[in-house]
Enzyme design. Structure first.
Site, mmCIF file in Angstrom:
data_model
loop_
_atom_site.group_PDB
_atom_site.id
_atom_site.type_symbol
_atom_site.label_atom_id
_atom_site.label_comp_id
_atom_site.label_asym_id
_atom_site.label_seq_id
_atom_site.Cartn_x
_atom_site.Cartn_y
_atom_site.Cartn_z
ATOM 1 N N ARG A 127 -7.484 -16.482 5.668
ATOM 2 C CA ARG A 127 -8.869 -16.183 5.359
ATOM 3 C C ARG A 127 -9.505 -15.789 6.407
ATOM 4 O O ARG A 127 -9.342 -16.369 7.772
ATOM 5 C CB ARG A 127 -9.369 -17.507 4.654
ATOM 6 C CG ARG A 127 -11.004 -17.513 4.544
ATOM 7 C CD ARG A 127 -11.724 -18.735 4.811
ATOM 8 N NE ARG A 127 -11.243 -19.571 3.437
ATOM 9 C CZ ARG A 127 -11.335 -20.997 3.602
ATOM 10 N NH1 ARG A 127 -11.871 -21.817 4.669
ATOM 11 N NH2 ARG A 127 -11.104 -21.658 2.600
ATOM 12 N N ASP A 171 -8.684 -24.998 6.170
ATOM 13 C CA ASP A 171 -9.801 -24.617 7.237
ATOM 14 C C ASP A 171 -9.404 -24.739 8.518
ATOM 15 O O ASP A 171 -8.721 -25.289 9.206
ATOM 16 C CB ASP A 171 -11.062 -25.650 6.925
ATOM 17 C CG ASP A 171 -11.717 -25.308 5.816
ATOM 18 O OD1 ASP A 171 -11.244 -24.615 5.020
ATOM 19 O OD2 ASP A 171 -12.718 -26.137 5.596
HETATM 20 P P1 FDA Z 1 -23.333 -13.776 9.649
HETATM 21 O O1 FDA Z 1 -23.552 -15.116 10.353
HETATM 22 O O2 FDA Z 1 -23.305 -12.523 10.532
HETATM 23 O O3 FDA Z 1 -24.387 -13.545 8.440
HETATM 24 C C1 FDA Z 1 -24.542 -12.408 7.756
HETATM 25 C C2 FDA Z 1 -25.618 -12.660 6.820
HETATM 26 O O4 FDA Z 1 -25.210 -13.575 5.753
HETATM 27 C C3 FDA Z 1 -26.531 -13.094 7.453
HETATM 28 O O5 FDA Z 1 -27.762 -12.182 7.933
HETATM 29 C C4 FDA Z 1 -27.459 -13.943 6.104
HETATM 30 O O6 FDA Z 1 -28.405 -13.134 5.500
HETATM 31 C C5 FDA Z 1 -26.293 -14.496 5.398
HETATM 32 N N1 FDA Z 1 -25.895 -15.683 5.831
HETATM 33 C C6 FDA Z 1 -24.705 -15.991 6.482
HETATM 34 N N2 FDA Z 1 -24.784 -17.436 6.584
HETATM 35 C C7 FDA Z 1 -25.885 -17.976 5.793
HETATM 36 C C8 FDA Z 1 -26.258 -19.396 5.610
HETATM 37 N N3 FDA Z 1 -25.713 -20.484 6.034
HETATM 38 N N4 FDA Z 1 -27.449 -19.193 4.806
HETATM 39 C C9 FDA Z 1 -28.052 -18.319 4.072
HETATM 40 N N5 FDA Z 1 -27.443 -16.985 4.524
HETATM 41 C C10 FDA Z 1 -26.433 -16.817 5.306
HETATM 42 N N6 FDA Z 1 -15.785 -21.201 9.642
HETATM 43 C C11 FDA Z 1 -15.009 -21.872 10.369
HETATM 44 O O7 FDA Z 1 -15.163 -22.011 11.711
HETATM 45 N N7 FDA Z 1 -13.694 -22.224 9.923
HETATM 46 C C12 FDA Z 1 -13.437 -22.259 8.641
HETATM 47 O O8 FDA Z 1 -12.397 -22.629 8.152
HETATM 48 C C13 FDA Z 1 -14.280 -21.592 7.623
HETATM 49 N N8 FDA Z 1 -14.204 -21.384 6.455
HETATM 50 C C14 FDA Z 1 -15.445 -20.554 5.832
HETATM 51 C C15 FDA Z 1 -14.957 -20.215 4.342
HETATM 52 C C16 FDA Z 1 -15.717 -19.402 3.644
HETATM 53 C C17 FDA Z 1 -15.525 -19.254 2.237
HETATM 54 C C18 FDA Z 1 -17.011 -18.788 4.333
HETATM 55 C C19 FDA Z 1 -17.721 -17.785 3.683
HETATM 56 C C20 FDA Z 1 -17.243 -19.186 5.756
HETATM 57 C C21 FDA Z 1 -16.240 -19.967 6.326
HETATM 58 N N9 FDA Z 1 -16.381 -20.340 7.566
HETATM 59 C C22 FDA Z 1 -15.540 -20.824 8.434
HETATM 60 C C23 FDA Z 1 -18.121 -20.149 8.070
HETATM 61 C C24 FDA Z 1 -18.040 -18.739 8.952
HETATM 62 O O9 FDA Z 1 -17.316 -18.807 10.154
HETATM 63 C C25 FDA Z 1 -19.344 -18.340 9.259
HETATM 64 O O10 FDA Z 1 -19.877 -19.312 10.132
HETATM 65 C C26 FDA Z 1 -20.417 -18.122 8.232
HETATM 66 O O11 FDA Z 1 -19.716 -17.407 7.238
HETATM 67 C C27 FDA Z 1 -21.348 -17.175 8.553
HETATM 68 O O12 FDA Z 1 -20.936 -16.039 9.001
HETATM 69 P P2 FDA Z 1 -21.005 -14.382 8.133
HETATM 70 O O13 FDA Z 1 -19.755 -14.091 8.093
HETATM 71 O O14 FDA Z 1 -21.685 -14.842 6.775
HETATM 72 O O15 FDA Z 1 -21.825 -13.662 9.215
#
Ligand code: FDA
Length: 303
Positions: free
Chosen positions: A180, A130
């Site tokens: 990732r 991560d």
């Molecule tokens: P965005 O925040 O734009 O959200 C898009 C849509 O997804 C939202 O409108 C909502 O509907 C839904 N959504 C997103 N988060 C949600 C939540 N918590 N609850 C409910 N709905 C939600 N970060 C990091 O800094 N270091 C890391 O190593 C990782 N590792 C990691 C692994 C995996 C498998 C994932 C999916 C994410 C991470 N992250 C991470 C977290 C990542 O950086 C980010 O904060 C979250 O994934 C939210 O961003 P989205 O890309 O989903 O888009």
């Protein structure tokens, strides 16, 4: 505003102690966290596998306070890898370097991670490293490169909110290191990260295409439907086979979306956390979507 407050609260140790020992903890966290024990985690991973969904295990914990705690975290992960091997579950593990001692000694941390990568390599699995806040990026990528050169069996994480990420991905692609790609979950100053979400999103699309075209087994970690649509259009246009990349999402987030992607024949892996030290992880999930605070309040009022 609410996001900043939640991220601020995520760093308060008094609140953390109180929340993590609260009798309501399970009720509070069950949507995002498999449970407090490895066995509960494995039960969730087995159920997901039956639905055609892969997992990466996250034993919750970050910023340990001694090298002894870091060694204990390493041993917990080794036990998890042993159990995955025994159950023939095709899961990976996700680790945070601060949990494995990075704040105390880069060498000791590397030795801890190396034990995990060696074990994962022997069972044809992988350790996903991560990415934490920007002060750790150089040290994290250095360690990933060294371990990849020796074993492969690692995956780096890159955050699209950082200005530097395009050149980091270039370097990782040159070395054939799987990446990732996520947007980034920490609070970063405007001299290192895009302050506006629309710029983070635009950069995500650029980096995603860079990875799909030139990366090794990239993992696109997002729940953002626009990003997913863009990725699917790109792989269809370029005839990129579905086994050359995977989507990753968090356990408990975007559940319908996850099932739809499986039905369309895409590979999807969920990040499934377990353990008692859930507070910072849980608060970051709330900060990502303040509507989750309502969900939490409803759960607390139940019963
Ligand atoms: P965005 O925040 O734009 O959200 C898009 C849509 O997804 C939202 O409108 C909502 O509907 C839904 N959504 C997103 N988060 C949600 C939540 N918590 N609850 C409910 N709905 C939600 N970060 C990091 O800094 N270091 C890391 O190593 C990782 N590792 C990691 C692994 C995996 C498998 C994932 C999916 C994410 C991470 N992250 C991470 C977290 C990542 O950086 C980010 O904060 C979250 O994934 C939210 O961003 P989205 O890309 O989903 O888009």
């Amino acid at each position: 505003m609410l996001r900043s407050l939640l991220l601020l609260l995520s760093r308060q140790s008094w609140l953390r102690r109180w929340m993590e020992t609260s009798p309501a903890a399970d009720r509070l966290t069950s949507r995002f966290i498999a449970g407090s024990t490895l066995e509960r985690e494995l039960a969730v991973c087995t159920r997901l596998q039956a639905e055609g969904i892969l997992a990466t295990l996250d034993h919750l914990g970050e910023s340990v306070t001694s090298l002894e705690d870091a060694a204990a975290a390493r041993d917990d992960y080794l036990a998890a890898l042993d159990r995955l091997d025994a159950l023939h579950l095709p899961a990976t593990v996700s680790v945070k370097l601060t949990q494995l001692g990075l704040d105390f000694s880069e060498d000791a941390c590397r030795a801890n991670v190396e034990r995990l990568v060696e074990r994962a390599h022997a069972m044809n699995s992988r350790v996903e490293i991560d990415m934490e806040s920007s002060e750790y990026v150089d040290r994290t990528l250095r360690l990933v490169s060294a371990l990849h050169a020796r074993y492969a069996s690692v995956r780096a994480v890159i955050q699209s909110y950082l200005y530097r990420s395009e050149s980091d991905i270039e370097a990782l692609c040159r070395q054939g290191i799987p990446v990732r790609l996520c947007k980034g979950a920490y609070r970063e100053p405007p001299d290192v990260a895009f302050p506006k979400k629309k710029d983070v999103d635009a950069n995500y699309v650029r980096l995603m295409i860079q990875l799909l075209d030139r990366g090794t087994c990239p993992a696109l970690a997002t729940h953002d439907v626009q990003m997913l649509r863009r990725a699917i259009t790109h792989v269809r246009e370029r005839n990129i086979a579905p086994d050359r990349f995977e989507f990753q999402m968090l356990y408990g987030v975007g559940r319908d979306l996850q099932r739809r992607l499986v039905a369309e024949g895409f590979r999807i892996r969920l990040y499934v956390p377990y353990g008692n030290a859930w507070y910072p992880y849980f608060m970051r999930r709330l900060a990502e979507r303040p509507a989750n605070v309502l969900f939490l309040a409803r759960n607390l009022l139940k019963n």
